[in-house]
Write an enzyme that holds these catalytic residues in place. Structure first.
Site, mmCIF file in Angstrom:
data_model
loop_
_atom_site.group_PDB
_atom_site.id
_atom_site.type_symbol
_atom_site.label_atom_id
_atom_site.label_comp_id
_atom_site.label_asym_id
_atom_site.label_seq_id
_atom_site.Cartn_x
_atom_site.Cartn_y
_atom_site.Cartn_z
ATOM 1 N N PHE A 140 89.437 48.954 3.578
ATOM 2 C CA PHE A 140 89.675 47.279 4.037
ATOM 3 C C PHE A 140 88.834 46.276 3.295
ATOM 4 O O PHE A 140 87.140 46.800 2.990
ATOM 5 C CB PHE A 140 88.816 47.801 4.861
ATOM 6 C CG PHE A 140 89.041 46.580 6.285
ATOM 7 C CD1 PHE A 140 90.216 45.730 6.621
ATOM 8 C CD2 PHE A 140 87.882 45.779 5.827
ATOM 9 C CE1 PHE A 140 89.826 45.161 7.573
ATOM 10 C CE2 PHE A 140 87.620 44.648 7.676
ATOM 11 C CZ PHE A 140 89.228 44.442 8.217
ATOM 12 N N ASN A 253 82.541 46.932 12.468
ATOM 13 C CA ASN A 253 83.305 46.338 12.482
ATOM 14 C C ASN A 253 84.430 46.967 12.638
ATOM 15 O O ASN A 253 85.354 47.872 11.126
ATOM 16 C CB ASN A 253 84.097 44.882 11.430
ATOM 17 C CG ASN A 253 85.551 44.453 10.897
ATOM 18 O OD1 ASN A 253 85.924 44.584 11.803
ATOM 19 N ND2 ASN A 253 85.372 43.867 9.815
ATOM 20 N N PRO A 254 84.611 47.568 13.465
ATOM 21 C CA PRO A 254 85.570 48.818 13.878
ATOM 22 C C PRO A 254 87.307 48.287 14.121
ATOM 23 O O PRO A 254 88.280 47.273 14.011
ATOM 24 C CB PRO A 254 85.406 49.712 15.130
ATOM 25 C CG PRO A 254 85.357 47.991 16.024
ATOM 26 C CD PRO A 254 84.776 47.026 15.153
#
Length: 345
Positions: A140, A253-254
């Protein structure tokens, strides 16, 4: 049959079987690949200034509907001069002829952008909150909004350190879903001389590996202050974390994108970034609920949880999460993006 003809035949033969993240190549994309091939052949035998080639790719990005075409071209050409932005490259340099050996290199980078690869992956690095991080797909990519999350958490940590006094035990911070290490490493970079200990975990081995690589590049791979662990989920997560608990602060920051919004993601995200780091289930709350449940057992009595969330979640937390006191904060786009959780008294 010439080379272009052969390539056309081969690409059309594999068209029905070749898929990229579940989406078949279109005929348009095949034609684009052939155009790129023709252009690459042409410019290898021509004299081009940096500026001329920059203008070509900038216009090409526009015609191909590439997101942020000016920024995309700018970052790539700035990279050639070891600069962060094109504005830092002197115009005199841009007017120079490109050395033959660099033509193919810049061309390859721009072709990757035409294929919707994010600029962070193309360059292989990105700046985040004062640190330079190595970037690799499919880990990510940290966004500018997450820098704001780091600001909130950093302020929270400093406040707690002031109240922590001269205690011998360090302030302990857990990050769940560390990805490239952006949050933990940028925080630790600003807290190197403080009495803190970070534990960063991720469910994917490639993310953990990249976090460890970045910690070494930043000279932050100090075992006394940082542990980066590959922990998947469930009971194993609880058992492995117990030896580090309790934590004073949990940050994440899921994955928080609701299922209905996943289909609207741009190609740059859906084609290259790991869906595991994005998809949060039906309402985007699956992983968030798991974090809050884990925190009940892993958080100190006066501990805090900081989460980046979907803009639709703030109202849900305030009305349906009675176990927690929740404060919401807006991001730079005026969306409620960050939530601070504390246990209800």
């Amino acid at each position: 049959m010439n080379n272009v003809g052969r390539m056309t035949t081969i690409l059309k033969q594999i068209l029905n079987s070749y898929k990229l993240l579940g989406e078949c190549l279109s005929v348009t994309r095949v034609e684009n690949m052939l155009q790129i091939h023709r252009f690459s052949s042409d410019i290898r035998n021509s004299s081009q200034t940096y500026n001329e080639l920059y203008k070509y790719w900038y216009n090409r990005f526009i015609s191909d509907d590439i997101l942020e075409p000016e920024e995309s071209a700018g970052y790539i050409f700035a990279h050639l001069f070891n600069k962060k932005t094109i504005s830092l490259v002197p115009q005199s340099c841009m007017n120079n002829l490109i050395p033959h050996e660099k033509i193919s290199y810049v061309n390859d980078l721009c072709v990757k952008r035409l294929k919707r690869m994010p600029i962070q992956y193309i360059l292989g690095e990105w700046d985040f909150f004062g640190v330079n991080l190595k970037m690799k797909p499919p880990v990510f990519i940290p966004r500018p909004e997450t820098e704001e999350l780091v600001k909130h958490v950093l302020q929270c940590i400093k406040c707690r350190l002031n109240n922590h006094g001269s205690k011998n035990s360090p302030l302990k911070i857990l990050e769940i879903g560390c990805g490239s290490g952006a949050i933990t490493l940028s925080l630790l970079h600003n807290l190197k001389h403080e009495n803190v200990k970070f534990v960063a975990i991720d469910a994917t081995s490639h993310a953990v590996q990249l976090s460890k690589e970045n910690s070494k590049l930043l000279n932050l791979d100090m075992l006394t202050k940082l542990q980066i662990l590959h922990i998947e989920c469930g009971v194993a997560k609880s058992i492995l974390l117990e030896k580090f608990a309790p934590f004073d602060i949990i940050v994440s920051n899921p994955p928080y994108i609701p299922t209905s919004d996943m289909k609207n993601l741009p190609d740059e995200i859906s084609m290259y970034e790991d869906n595991i780091a994005l998809h949060g289930g039906n309402k985007g709350l699956d992983v968030i609920d798991g974090i809050l449940e884990l925190a009940k057992h892993m958080l100190t009595k006066n501990g805090s949880i900081w989460l980046e969330v979907d803009s639709s979640h703030s109202s849900i937390f305030r009305t349906s999460y009675a176990d927690w006191m929740v404060e919401s904060y807006k991001d730079l786009f005026d969306n409620f993006r960050f939530c601070h959780f504390r246990k209800s008294i």
